[in-house]
Write a protein that holds these residues in place. Structure first.
Motif, PDB file in Angstrom:
ATOM      1  N   PRO A   1      53.446  14.073  72.721  1.00 34.54           N
ATOM      2  CA  PRO A   1      53.570  14.630  71.528  1.00 34.54           C
ATOM      3  C   PRO A   1      52.363  13.917  70.699  1.00 34.54           C
ATOM      4  O   PRO A   1      51.418  13.509  70.960  1.00 34.54           O
ATOM      5  CB  PRO A   1      55.271  14.567  70.988  1.00 34.54           C
ATOM      6  CG  PRO A   1      55.763  13.790  72.532  1.00 34.54           C
ATOM      7  CD  PRO A   1      54.738  13.474  72.653  1.00 34.54           C
ATOM      8  N   HIS A   2      52.185  14.828  69.175  1.00 38.61           N
ATOM      9  CA  HIS A   2      51.052  13.828  68.694  1.00 38.61           C
ATOM     10  C   HIS A   2      51.602  12.691  68.002  1.00 38.61           C
ATOM     11  O   HIS A   2      52.932  12.347  67.838  1.00 38.61           O
ATOM     12  CB  HIS A   2      51.134  14.820  67.690  1.00 38.61           C
ATOM     13  CG  HIS A   2      49.192  15.090  66.843  1.00 38.61           C
ATOM     14  ND1 HIS A   2      49.897  14.445  65.567  1.00 38.61           N
ATOM     15  CD2 HIS A   2      48.553  15.037  66.170  1.00 38.61           C
ATOM     16  CE1 HIS A   2      48.704  14.196  64.743  1.00 38.61           C
ATOM     17  NE2 HIS A   2      48.033  14.801  65.875  1.00 38.61           N
TER      18      HIS A   2
ATOM     19  N   ASP B   1      54.230  13.555  65.092  1.00 37.68           N
ATOM     20  CA  ASP B   1      56.137  13.371  65.704  1.00 37.68           C
ATOM     21  C   ASP B   1      56.218  12.610  66.073  1.00 37.68           C
ATOM     22  O   ASP B   1      56.260  11.742  66.124  1.00 37.68           O
ATOM     23  CB  ASP B   1      55.824  14.000  67.132  1.00 37.68           C
ATOM     24  CG  ASP B   1      55.039  16.258  66.741  1.00 37.68           C
ATOM     25  OD1 ASP B   1      55.195  16.669  65.353  1.00 37.68           O
ATOM     26  OD2 ASP B   1      53.939  16.332  67.165  1.00 37.68           O
TER      27      ASP B   1
ATOM     28  N   LEU C   1      59.723  11.148  66.761  1.00 41.60           N
ATOM     29  CA  LEU C   1      61.084  12.046  68.167  1.00 41.60           C
ATOM     30  C   LEU C   1      62.036  10.827  68.142  1.00 41.60           C
ATOM     31  O   LEU C   1      61.361   9.649  68.938  1.00 41.60           O
ATOM     32  CB  LEU C   1      60.278  12.451  69.384  1.00 41.60           C
ATOM     33  CG  LEU C   1      59.919  13.310  69.381  1.00 41.60           C
ATOM     34  CD1 LEU C   1      58.966  14.489  70.489  1.00 41.60           C
ATOM     35  CD2 LEU C   1      60.716  15.115  68.295  1.00 41.60           C
TER      36      LEU C   1
ATOM     37  N   GLU D   1      57.492  22.732  71.218  1.00 43.90           N
ATOM     38  CA  GLU D   1      56.797  22.618  70.150  1.00 43.90           C
ATOM     39  C   GLU D   1      57.611  23.403  68.878  1.00 43.90           C
ATOM     40  O   GLU D   1      58.020  23.000  67.599  1.00 43.90           O
ATOM     41  CB  GLU D   1      54.922  23.140  69.825  1.00 43.90           C
ATOM     42  CG  GLU D   1      54.678  21.878  71.400  1.00 43.90           C
ATOM     43  CD  GLU D   1      52.543  22.639  71.099  1.00 43.90           C
ATOM     44  OE1 GLU D   1      52.535  21.999  71.443  1.00 43.90           O
ATOM     45  OE2 GLU D   1      52.642  23.946  70.707  1.00 43.90           O
TER      46      GLU D   1
ATOM     47  N   TYR E   1      61.489  21.980  68.731  1.00 44.55           N
ATOM     48  CA  TYR E   1      61.171  20.377  67.816  1.00 44.55           C
ATOM     49  C   TYR E   1      60.392  20.167  67.104  1.00 44.55           C
ATOM     50  O   TYR E   1      59.879  19.661  66.473  1.00 44.55           O
ATOM     51  CB  TYR E   1      61.059  19.822  69.394  1.00 44.55           C
ATOM     52  CG  TYR E   1      62.590  19.157  70.504  1.00 44.55           C
ATOM     53  CD1 TYR E   1      63.252  18.429  69.790  1.00 44.55           C
ATOM     54  CD2 TYR E   1      62.519  20.788  71.270  1.00 44.55           C
ATOM     55  CE1 TYR E   1      64.111  19.003  70.905  1.00 44.55           C
ATOM     56  CE2 TYR E   1      62.797  20.905  71.947  1.00 44.55           C
ATOM     57  CZ  TYR E   1      64.612  18.906  72.086  1.00 44.55           C
ATOM     58  OH  TYR E   1      65.320  19.205  72.514  1.00 44.55           O
ATOM     59  N   ASN E   2      60.359  21.722  65.933  1.00 48.13           N
ATOM     60  CA  ASN E   2      58.831  21.610  65.087  1.00 48.13           C
ATOM     61  C   ASN E   2      58.358  20.635  65.309  1.00 48.13           C
ATOM     62  O   ASN E   2      57.870  19.821  64.945  1.00 48.13           O
ATOM     63  CB  ASN E   2      60.128  21.851  64.204  1.00 48.13           C
ATOM     64  CG  ASN E   2      58.852  21.386  62.698  1.00 48.13           C
ATOM     65  OD1 ASN E   2      58.003  22.472  62.388  1.00 48.13           O
ATOM     66  ND2 ASN E   2      59.486  20.663  61.380  1.00 48.13           N
ATOM     67  N   LEU E   3      57.137  20.574  66.328  1.00 50.48           N
ATOM     68  CA  LEU E   3      56.301  19.862  67.171  1.00 50.48           C
ATOM     69  C   LEU E   3      54.924  20.239  66.481  1.00 50.48           C
ATOM     70  O   LEU E   3      54.713  21.533  66.300  1.00 50.48           O
ATOM     71  CB  LEU E   3      56.354  19.211  68.586  1.00 50.48           C
ATOM     72  CG  LEU E   3      57.693  18.774  68.963  1.00 50.48           C
ATOM     73  CD1 LEU E   3      57.374  18.756  70.363  1.00 50.48           C
ATOM     74  CD2 LEU E   3      57.578  17.308  68.913  1.00 50.48           C
TER      75      LEU E   3
END
Length: 422
Positions: free
Chosen positions: A73-74, A77, A79, A146, A149-151
């Motif tokens: 992930p970025h 992000d 999590l 993405e 999970y609003n990534l």
């Protein structure tokens, strides 16, 4: 989120690589599928290997029965472990591995959250999990996750660009932390087969590394020291023993990694893909600066090593898309140091380029002259400092006449210039 898939033959190697992170307190096992979790929660690679083998036939025809996935992930992000676990499970299910044994590892050796998943491609009946259009299917799954999970999406970002690190800036101080922020992720993210290739990679981020070896009372010792470098490639501050950053950054672990990298690079066919890109760039350009610019547009950095006369005697290509470092000779004779030296020997643009951008030079300058008669600049360290610092750790403290400084086996000290040329 960036997803990368590798196929290989060494299941134990993939499991032990991830387990070492866990054992060193730099990772954890988030979840397993068809792999028994120990009652005390303490996994080990050998026991996990046995669980995987229970679901594999006795005879396997494919040369690459292992799949190793990394999901990144970025950095922005944030999590939870539960969310990372769900993402890993959904990814494997949708890719066709829901009925296969697999393990999801979270690596915590750097600030960026990311997970690794190890599984097998061979079903109990001997058939393979379909891998047709695997990359396209993986990208589709990644985009779905993405959104779910609003990534931050990875579209438009090359893998190398997604995790390009900031070079060490000596003016900012706290060099130990800056060096750690470079070497820890790079050592795990990139594949390299020699210390020279590893050194070339680190040089792009103003970090140097040297091997120190010697003998004390008949007992050999060896180790690594890291250094922060300024824009001219000069060592700044005290040399840093690899033990300060953990076993994963030591010579023994890296040498094991050299072997694993060699195997995965060969299995993934990386060399051929990188060769194609480099060949196209070389054939379409005339000068060194044009060649560099063409490579960088494709996500590849070129590191050249030159002597005092400016002759190229080493060339290394850092492919950020493949996260692989390859010496020029590995790509082919046409990319070797000698050929490139002849190609750019009359490059009149090179001297102007170095004069205008001395702090962005990608060439490592070497000299054959001994530097023992030169006074080091204020604030800079020499390799002797590194040797002495390492000795304080690798050799016992003794007293008396027998406590003589061991003989250091090392090459003549050479001045280097590091950095990336834009």
């Amino acid at each position: 989120m960036v997803a990368k898939i590798s196929h290989g033959s060494n299941l134990y190697g993939a499991l032990s690589y991830n387990q070492e992170k866990v054992d060193e307190g730099l990772g954890k096992v988030l979840a397993t599928n068809l792999v028994i979790e120990p009652t005390d929660g303490a996994f080990n690679a050998s026991a996990c290997m046995q669980d995987f083998e229970r679901f594999m036939p006795s005879h396997i025809t494919t040369k690459k029965p292992v799949i190793h996935v990394s999901l990144n992930p970025h950095p922005d992000d944030k999590l939870t472990d539960e969310q990372l676990t769900e993402i890993g499970q959904k990814y494997m299910e949708r890719l066709g591995y829901g009925s296969q044994p697999y393990m999801i590892f979270k690596h915590e050796d750097i600030d960026r959250q990311h997970i690794h998943i190890v599984s097998t491609r061979v079903r109990p009946d001997g058939s393979l999990v379909p891998d047709s259009f695997e990359k396209d299917r993986s990208n589709k799954i990644r985009r779905e996750l993405e959104k779910e999970y609003n990534l931050i999406p990875a579209n438009g970002q090359k893998q190398g660009e997604a995790w390009r690190l900031a070079p060490v800036d000596v003016s900012q101080g706290n060099l130990k932390k800056q060096v750690a922020n470079v070497i820890k992720p790079l050592s795990g993210m990139y594949r390299f087969q020699t210390l020279g290739e590893y050194r070339a990679l680190l040089s792009l981020y103003n970090v140097g590394v040297e091997e120190v070896k010697g003998e004390n009372k008949g007992k050999p010792y060896r180790g690594l020291v890291y250094s922060a470098l300024d824009g001219e490639g000069n060592r700044v501050g005290k040399p840093l023993k690899s033990s300060l950053f953990g076993k994963a950054l030591g010579i023994e672990t890296l040498e094991k990694q050299f072997g694993v990298s060699k195997e995965t690079i060969k299995a993934d066919g990386v060399t051929a893909r990188t060769r194609t890109v480099v060949s196209e760039a070389l054939n379409s350009t005339r000068t060194e600066s044009e060649f560099r610019a063409a490579l960088q547009k494709k996500g590849i950095d070129l590191v050249l090593r030159r002597n005092d006369e400016g002759r190229i005697f080493g060339a290394t290509f850092v492919d950020h898309n493949e996260r692989t470092v390859l010496n020029g000779s590995r790509l082919g004779k046409e990319f070797s140091a000698n050929v490139l030296n002849e190609r750019f020997a009359d490059d009149s643009h090179r001297e102007d380029l170095q004069t205008e951008q001395p702090k962005q030079s990608d060439n490592l300058r070497h000299t054959d002259k001994s530097t023992t008669d030169k006074q080091p600049q204020a604030g800079h360290s020499t390799l002797d400092d590194a040797v002495g610092s390492l000795l304080s750790v690798l050799t016992p403290e003794t007293q008396g006449a027998d406590n003589q400084q061991p003989t250091i086996k090392r090459r003549k000290k050479k001045k280097r210039r590091y950095g990336r040329q834009l």
